[in-house]
Design a protein around this motif. Structure first.
Motif, PDB file in Angstrom:
ATOM      1  N   THR A 172     -14.755  -1.939 -12.481  1.00 37.51           N
ATOM      2  CA  THR A 172     -13.389  -1.414 -12.787  1.00 37.51           C
ATOM      3  C   THR A 172     -12.835  -2.477 -13.297  1.00 37.51           C
ATOM      4  OG1 THR A 172     -13.373   0.063 -10.809  1.00 37.51           O
ATOM      5  CG2 THR A 172     -11.249  -0.186 -11.999  1.00 37.51           C
ATOM      6  N   GLU A 187      -8.582  -1.824 -10.246  1.00 35.10           N
ATOM      7  CA  GLU A 187      -7.355  -1.301 -11.025  1.00 35.10           C
ATOM      8  C   GLU A 187      -6.696  -2.423 -11.028  1.00 35.10           C
ATOM      9  OE1 GLU A 187      -8.301   3.422 -10.777  1.00 35.10           O
ATOM     10  OE2 GLU A 187      -6.744   2.454  -9.467  1.00 35.10           O
ATOM     11  N   GLN A 188      -5.914  -2.807  -9.696  1.00 34.37           N
ATOM     12  CA  GLN A 188      -4.919  -3.927  -9.522  1.00 34.37           C
ATOM     13  C   GLN A 188      -5.185  -5.248 -10.241  1.00 34.37           C
ATOM     14  OE1 GLN A 188      -2.475  -2.109  -8.185  1.00 34.37           O
ATOM     15  NE2 GLN A 188      -4.015  -0.569  -7.873  1.00 34.37           N
ATOM     16  N   ASP A 206     -13.479   4.236  -2.886  1.00 36.58           N
ATOM     17  CA  ASP A 206     -12.109   4.336  -3.531  1.00 36.58           C
ATOM     18  C   ASP A 206     -11.221   3.233  -3.474  1.00 36.58           C
ATOM     19  OD1 ASP A 206     -12.923   6.909  -4.051  1.00 36.58           O
ATOM     20  OD2 ASP A 206     -11.466   7.720  -2.210  1.00 36.58           O
ATOM     21  N   TYR A 207     -11.332   2.286  -2.528  1.00 30.15           N
ATOM     22  CA  TYR A 207     -10.498   1.258  -2.191  1.00 30.15           C
ATOM     23  C   TYR A 207     -11.269  -0.024  -3.542  1.00 30.15           C
ATOM     24  CZ  TYR A 207      -8.209  -2.827   0.154  1.00 30.15           C
ATOM     25  OH  TYR A 207      -7.477  -4.036   0.271  1.00 30.15           O
ATOM     26  N   TYR A 246       0.914  -1.267   0.012  1.00 33.47           N
ATOM     27  CA  TYR A 246      -0.063   0.009   0.057  1.00 33.47           C
ATOM     28  C   TYR A 246       0.885   1.050   0.074  1.00 33.47           C
ATOM     29  CZ  TYR A 246      -3.989  -2.908   1.207  1.00 33.47           C
ATOM     30  OH  TYR A 246      -4.820  -3.888   1.070  1.00 33.47           O
ATOM     31  N   HIS A 247       0.657   1.903  -0.948  1.00 33.49           N
ATOM     32  CA  HIS A 247       1.182   3.480  -0.805  1.00 33.49           C
ATOM     33  C   HIS A 247       0.723   4.160   0.494  1.00 33.49           C
ATOM     34  CE1 HIS A 247      -2.398   5.548  -2.119  1.00 33.49           C
ATOM     35  NE2 HIS A 247      -2.795   4.715  -3.023  1.00 33.49           N
ATOM     36  N   VAL A 294     -12.575   0.762  -6.007  1.00 33.15           N
ATOM     37  CA  VAL A 294     -12.054   1.012  -7.513  1.00 33.15           C
ATOM     38  C   VAL A 294     -10.425   0.704  -7.386  1.00 33.15           C
ATOM     39  CG1 VAL A 294     -11.298   3.031  -8.963  1.00 33.15           C
ATOM     40  CG2 VAL A 294     -13.749   2.940  -8.054  1.00 33.15           C
ATOM     41  N   TRP A 295      -9.685   0.866  -6.578  1.00 36.47           N
ATOM     42  CA  TRP A 295      -8.472   0.564  -6.476  1.00 36.47           C
ATOM     43  C   TRP A 295      -7.982  -1.038  -6.796  1.00 36.47           C
ATOM     44  CZ3 TRP A 295      -4.963  -2.052  -3.250  1.00 36.47           C
ATOM     45  CH2 TRP A 295      -3.637  -1.935  -3.444  1.00 36.47           C
ATOM     46  N   LEU A 296      -8.915  -1.733  -5.741  1.00 42.47           N
ATOM     47  CA  LEU A 296      -8.852  -3.280  -6.009  1.00 42.47           C
ATOM     48  C   LEU A 296      -9.117  -3.554  -7.462  1.00 42.47           C
ATOM     49  CD1 LEU A 296     -10.652  -4.553  -2.965  1.00 42.47           C
ATOM     50  CD2 LEU A 296      -8.111  -4.543  -3.286  1.00 42.47           C
ATOM     51  N   LEU A 354      -2.869   5.252   1.267  1.00 47.76           N
ATOM     52  CA  LEU A 354      -3.952   4.348   1.155  1.00 47.76           C
ATOM     53  C   LEU A 354      -3.625   3.490   2.633  1.00 47.76           C
ATOM     54  CD1 LEU A 354      -6.384   2.835   0.296  1.00 47.76           C
ATOM     55  CD2 LEU A 354      -4.649   1.594  -1.288  1.00 47.76           C
TER      56      LEU A 354
END
Length: 361
Positions: free
Chosen positions: A120, A76-77, A69-70, A44-45, A72-74, A48
């Motif tokens: 996403t 994207e990964q 947001d998390y 995690y950056h 969406v982040w998941l 986050l």
């Protein structure tokens, strides 16, 4: 039986990042089998990490924003990982990240919005595996024992050393599992004070000295006297463990050693109570399995009749991601994936919520 191709995603209480495992899972001659084909660990950056770590203290609005947001982040990964390897995927099974876990109040929450993850990544998603069990009076944890039971039946005990320690075993024809207590959470809490993410291989702890009064107070904690089913988490750690650690003098190394000694005494007590057969095997996974001082101390406590088995590193690190992939398969087949014998719920369940992606225009 078809071979399921699933992306399992896991983020644990130790907050060391997101684990992704691309797994093939199938059933042959009435026995489940699996292969972990490809894995990725994503740290995690800082921003986050900070949000996830403090999620329990966020306002309702900030918490809802992080959930979205998390998610969406998941997504994207997952998308990057799938496209990079050109994987054929049936679905993504996501654990999310637990921000609140108070089952006695009927509350558990895993961050990582399923619909936004699905949109996403443009993949079907199965997630939110704990809520239904808690609504049925269960602890919503631990969930991994279904994987221990069906994917790893050759081990008498399956022990996971993540942020906390939990294990599972067969007893009188049922799978039993519960959170024993602490594992890496207090160790990482201490190493963070000296700007280390963790105590590499337990080198610091190995050179520390025992603090007998701290050991005695940790062993006297009320949680260890509770009968199972029981589970614990970050709330217990912050309210009861941190004050104890901070109230004692001693170097970081001394405290690390004392906590490992305490962890191993409690784990050994829990295993010994189940009267293991001679030469029974304890499969150890989770980050603690990579800490040789932790493992040496545990073997010493268990004695020669019970053997600690450490599997390959990839399996240690991605077992939970694999099990959530497997739980997704069971949900997809409408088969039981959460055991009431483990969680204390009123009944077994096929848990999880399914999200189909809405097509991008």
């Amino acid at each position: 039986m078809k071979k399921f191709k699933v992306l399992g995603m896991m983020s644990g209480t130790s907050l060391d990042g997101l684990d992704i495992a691309y797994c093939h899972i199938w059933k042959e001659n009435n026995t489940w089998d699996f292969e972990i084909r490809q894995t990725r660990a994503i740290s995690y950056h800082d921003e986050l990490f900070g949000l996830l770590k403090n999620a329990i203290h966020l306002s309702e609005k900030e918490h809802a924003n992080l959930h979205r947001d998390y998610g969406v982040w998941l997504g994207e990964q997952a998308k990057v990982f799938i496209e990079e390897h050109d994987f054929d995927i049936d679905f993504i099974a996501s654990h999310g990240h637990t921000s609140h876990h108070r089952p006695e109040e009927g509350i558990t929450f895993q961050l990582g919005h399923g619909q936004l993850l699905a949109n996403t990544a443009q993949q079907k998603v199965i997630c939110d595996f704990r809520t239904f069990d808690v609504a049925n009076g269960g602890q919503g944890a631990p969930l991994v024992p279904i994987g221990d039971s069906l994917l790893l039946p050759e081990y008498e005990f399956c022990l996971n050393l993540g942020g906390i320690s939990n294990f599972s075993f067969e007893k009188d024809g049922s799978r039993i599992a519960y959170d024993i207590g602490l594992a890496n959470m207090p160790l990482n809490y201490l190493t963070e004070k000296i700007d280390l993410k963790y105590d590499d291989d337990g080198k610091l702890a190995r050179n520390g000295k025992l603090i007998p009064t701290l050991l005695k107070e940790l062993n006297a904690l009320e949680y260890y006297k509770l009968s199972y089913p029981k589970s614990t988490g970050y709330e217990w750690f912050t309210s009861e463990i941190i004050p104890l650690i901070e109230s004692h003098e001693g170097t970081i190394a001394d405290k690390l050693r004392t906590i490992i000694q305490h962890n191993c005494e409690q784990i050994s007590n829990a295993i010994t109570k189940e009267q293991p057969r001679k030469n029974s095997q304890v499969l150890v996974t989770g980050g603690g399995a990579l800490n040789s001082f932790f493992i040496d101390t545990l073997q010493e406590k268990l004695g020669s009749h019970t053997k600690v088995h450490i599997p390959p590193k990839k399996f240690i690190e991605f077992k939970e991601a694999l099990v959530f992939a497997f739980m997704g398969v069971l949900k997809d087949l409408d088969e039981i994936n959460v055991l009431s014998s483990v969680t204390g719920a009123r009944k077994d369940s096929s848990s999880g919520v399914v999200f189909e992606p809405t097509k991008n225009h």
